[in-house]
Design a protein around this motif. Structure first.
Motif, PDB file in Angstrom:
ATOM      1  N   GLU A  57       0.825  -1.207   0.000  1.00 58.21           N
ATOM      2  CA  GLU A  57       0.000   0.000   0.000  1.00 58.21           C
ATOM      3  C   GLU A  57       0.865   1.266   0.000  1.00 58.21           C
ATOM      4  N   LEU A  58       1.887   1.293   0.855  1.00 58.83           N
ATOM      5  CA  LEU A  58       2.705   2.507   0.970  1.00 58.83           C
ATOM      6  C   LEU A  58       3.563   2.737  -0.274  1.00 58.83           C
ATOM      7  N   MET A  59       3.940   1.657  -0.962  1.00 56.76           N
ATOM      8  CA  MET A  59       4.765   1.796  -2.166  1.00 56.76           C
ATOM      9  C   MET A  59       3.920   1.807  -3.442  1.00 56.76           C
ATOM     10  N   LEU A  60       2.618   1.659  -3.305  1.00 54.83           N
ATOM     11  CA  LEU A  60       1.711   1.609  -4.458  1.00 54.83           C
ATOM     12  C   LEU A  60       2.160   0.567  -5.481  1.00 54.83           C
ATOM     13  N   LEU A  61       2.425  -0.638  -4.994  1.00 58.13           N
ATOM     14  CA  LEU A  61       2.969  -1.673  -5.878  1.00 58.13           C
ATOM     15  C   LEU A  61       1.886  -2.291  -6.753  1.00 58.13           C
ATOM     16  N   GLY A 151      26.611  10.589   1.798  1.00 58.53           N
ATOM     17  CA  GLY A 151      25.531  11.571   1.801  1.00 58.53           C
ATOM     18  C   GLY A 151      25.127  12.055   0.427  1.00 58.53           C
ATOM     19  N   SER A 152      25.193  11.138  -0.554  1.00 58.96           N
ATOM     20  CA  SER A 152      24.691  11.487  -1.892  1.00 58.96           C
ATOM     21  C   SER A 152      23.483  10.610  -2.211  1.00 58.96           C
ATOM     22  N   GLN A 153      22.631  11.115  -3.085  1.00 59.03           N
ATOM     23  CA  GLN A 153      21.366  10.420  -3.372  1.00 59.03           C
ATOM     24  C   GLN A 153      20.995  10.620  -4.837  1.00 59.03           C
ATOM     25  N   TRP A 154      20.510   9.578  -5.475  1.00 59.81           N
ATOM     26  CA  TRP A 154      20.019   9.717  -6.859  1.00 59.81           C
ATOM     27  C   TRP A 154      18.714  10.512  -6.806  1.00 59.81           C
ATOM     28  N   GLN A 155      18.737  11.735  -7.297  1.00 60.40           N
ATOM     29  CA  GLN A 155      17.509  12.540  -7.286  1.00 60.40           C
ATOM     30  C   GLN A 155      16.607  12.154  -8.449  1.00 60.40           C
ATOM     31  N   LYS A 156      17.231  11.675  -9.522  1.00 57.11           N
ATOM     32  CA  LYS A 156      16.452  11.219 -10.670  1.00 57.11           C
ATOM     33  C   LYS A 156      16.808   9.750 -10.876  1.00 57.11           C
ATOM     34  N   ILE A 157      15.803   8.905 -10.859  1.00 64.03           N
ATOM     35  CA  ILE A 157      16.062   7.468 -11.026  1.00 64.03           C
ATOM     36  C   ILE A 157      16.283   7.203 -12.526  1.00 64.03           C
ATOM     37  N   SER A 170      19.025   2.884   2.843  1.00 66.23           N
ATOM     38  CA  SER A 170      18.998   4.086   3.670  1.00 66.23           C
ATOM     39  C   SER A 170      18.034   5.159   3.188  1.00 66.23           C
ATOM     40  N   ASP A 171      17.202   4.868   2.167  1.00 65.47           N
ATOM     41  CA  ASP A 171      16.157   5.865   1.864  1.00 65.47           C
ATOM     42  C   ASP A 171      14.800   5.238   1.546  1.00 65.47           C
ATOM     43  N   ILE A 172      14.652   3.974   1.934  1.00 67.28           N
ATOM     44  CA  ILE A 172      13.371   3.305   1.713  1.00 67.28           C
ATOM     45  C   ILE A 172      12.261   4.053   2.465  1.00 67.28           C
ATOM     46  N   PHE A 173      11.118   4.222   1.841  1.00 62.37           N
ATOM     47  CA  PHE A 173       9.950   4.884   2.455  1.00 62.37           C
ATOM     48  C   PHE A 173      10.205   6.338   2.853  1.00 62.37           C
ATOM     49  N   SER A 174      11.250   6.973   2.274  1.00 60.12           N
ATOM     50  CA  SER A 174      11.533   8.347   2.687  1.00 60.12           C
ATOM     51  C   SER A 174      11.073   9.369   1.658  1.00 60.12           C
ATOM     52  N   ARG A 175      10.782   8.904   0.441  1.00 63.08           N
ATOM     53  CA  ARG A 175      10.417   9.847  -0.619  1.00 63.08           C
ATOM     54  C   ARG A 175       9.576   9.115  -1.660  1.00 63.08           C
ATOM     55  N   VAL A 176       8.812   9.898  -2.396  1.00 63.13           N
ATOM     56  CA  VAL A 176       7.943   9.323  -3.419  1.00 63.13           C
ATOM     57  C   VAL A 176       8.792   8.987  -4.637  1.00 63.13           C
ATOM     58  N   ILE A 177       8.827   7.720  -4.998  1.00 65.78           N
ATOM     59  CA  ILE A 177       9.393   7.344  -6.291  1.00 65.78           C
ATOM     60  C   ILE A 177       8.456   6.327  -6.907  1.00 65.78           C
ATOM     61  N   ASP A 178       8.602   6.109  -8.189  1.00 67.32           N
ATOM     62  CA  ASP A 178       7.811   5.074  -8.837  1.00 67.32           C
ATOM     63  C   ASP A 178       8.488   3.734  -8.532  1.00 67.32           C
TER      64      ASP A 178
END
Ligand SMILES: *Cc1c(COP(=O)(O)O)cnc(C)c1O
Length: 355
Positions: A57-61, A151-157, A170-178
């Motif tokens: 539900e949270l990941m809209l799988l 401390g770097s993150q892919w902003q665009k997948i 280290s960023d699961i469930f922290s931001r909206v991604i597809d």
């Protein structure tokens, strides 16, 4: 109150600890601890069913993606991914964005060929590589979506025509991604989801069963799918605490709501780093992580003094990883904005006397 910026294991919601503590003593007034009931009982089956449903539900799988809770840390997945997806004569594409990616590459080489399609090494991992090509005949492309140490993150997948695999520890469930654009996602629970000892794996079932290798029973994702993550005894307590954390996240408004909070926390701290004459951020602005904020002091001889200064204010866990030095403040989902305010005010106060 302690302000917990630990990188992992790390902060979880206080109410989750409260509920978990109660469940250890007397689970749902059953007179039994959550730790002493069989995993095949209806009681525990309900926990496993709920946590998997919450992830979905949270990941809209979509229906092609399966949700598994597996033993081991993310490091186990460094091996399990190529064991399931990479034939001996095939090539897998990997992005090298630092230590965790490099460890994943090392394990993949045990199973097939690896092409490192991009690397941030030359810039000491202060950037996420851009402008690279992924061979469209590779078995899959692996990225580490957030680089906990640097401390770097892919902003665009990245968009790929081949299966995309993400280490999201280290960023699961922290931001909206597809999330459906990934064919396999894995995350050790202890950064943003629960206690150490369990992995979340989300896998598109259509990519499995394509290789010739015989896979040991416990390592084969298909067996775990068939058995609903209950092939053998799951790490019951870790799974239970993940369920509590995801219930908390859902009540908060889900991933989109927590992303707003995470953005606010990160913006507040990066603003101070950029304005304060004593500090410098280590990662280029466009690739900065909202989860792990890394910064150094322009005068490194002040670092020990600053660290003691923060300790007096109940700030813990901000010493940087030995590979980067300086400081790292991890701003995971459960960290309140008020803790970031305390850190920012401490930096301001320190600058008054030391700048
Ligand atoms: C912490 C971490 C790992 C390693 O996790 P373990 O559970 O200790 O194996 C792997 N990848 C990333 C991105 C991490 O942050």
């Amino acid at each position: 109150m302690v302000h917990n910026f630990n990188a992992g294991p790390s902060i979880l919601p206080k109410e989750v600890f409260q509920q978990a503590a109660e469940a250890v003593l007397n689970y749902n007034n059953s007179g039994l601890s959550i730790l002493e009931i069989g995993h095949r009982t209806a009681t525990f089956q309900a926990v496993m069913d709920e946590v998997r449903a919450l992830v979905r539900e949270l990941m809209l799988l979509d229906d092609q993606h399966e949700v598994l809770f597996l033993h081991g840390g993310a490091s186990t997945q460094f091996m399990q991914v190529p064991m399931n997806l990479l034939d001996e004569k095939e090539t897998a594409a990997y992005a090298d964005t630092g230590v965790w990616g490099i460890k994943a590459i090392k394990e993949a080489k045990l199973f097939g060929k690896v092409e490192v399609v991009c690397s941030g090494k030359e810039s000491n991992y202060t950037i996420i590589p851009k402008d690279f090509a992924v061979p469209n005949d590779a078995a899959y492309f692996h990225i580490t979506t957030n680089n906990t140490i640097y401390g770097s993150q892919w902003q665009k997948i990245p968009n790929t025509s081949i299966p995309l695999v993400g280490d999201m520890s280290s960023d699961i469930f922290s931001r909206v991604i597809d999330f459906n654009s990934f064919d396999l996602i894995y995350a050790g629970a202890q950064k943003n989801m629960g206690p150490a000892g369990v992995n979340l794996v989300v896998v598109n079932k259509n990519i499995l069963g394509k290789i010739k290798r015989a896979i040991p029973t416990i390592m084969d994702y298909r067996n775990h799918i068939k058995e609903g993550s209950m092939m053998n005894t799951p790490p019951v307590f870790a799974v239970y605490v993940c369920m509590l954390t995801l219930r908390w996240l859902k009540a908060l408004g889900g991933v989109a709501a927590v992303e707003k909070l995470n953005q606010a926390k990160a913006a507040c701290l990066y603003k101070e780093i950029d304005e304060n004459p004593l500090f410098t951020g280590t990662v280029i602005k466009e690739d900065r992580s909202n989860m792990n904020v890394c910064f150094v002091m322009n005068d490194p001889s002040l670092e020990e003094t600053f660290l003691s200064f923060t300790k007096e204010r109940n700030i813990v866990g901000i010493k940087g990883h030995r590979l980067v030095g300086g400081f790292r403040a991890s701003l995971y989902n459960a960290l309140p904005l008020s803790s970031v305010d305390v850190l920012v005010n401490t930096m301001k106060e320190f600058a008054l006397t030391h700048a």
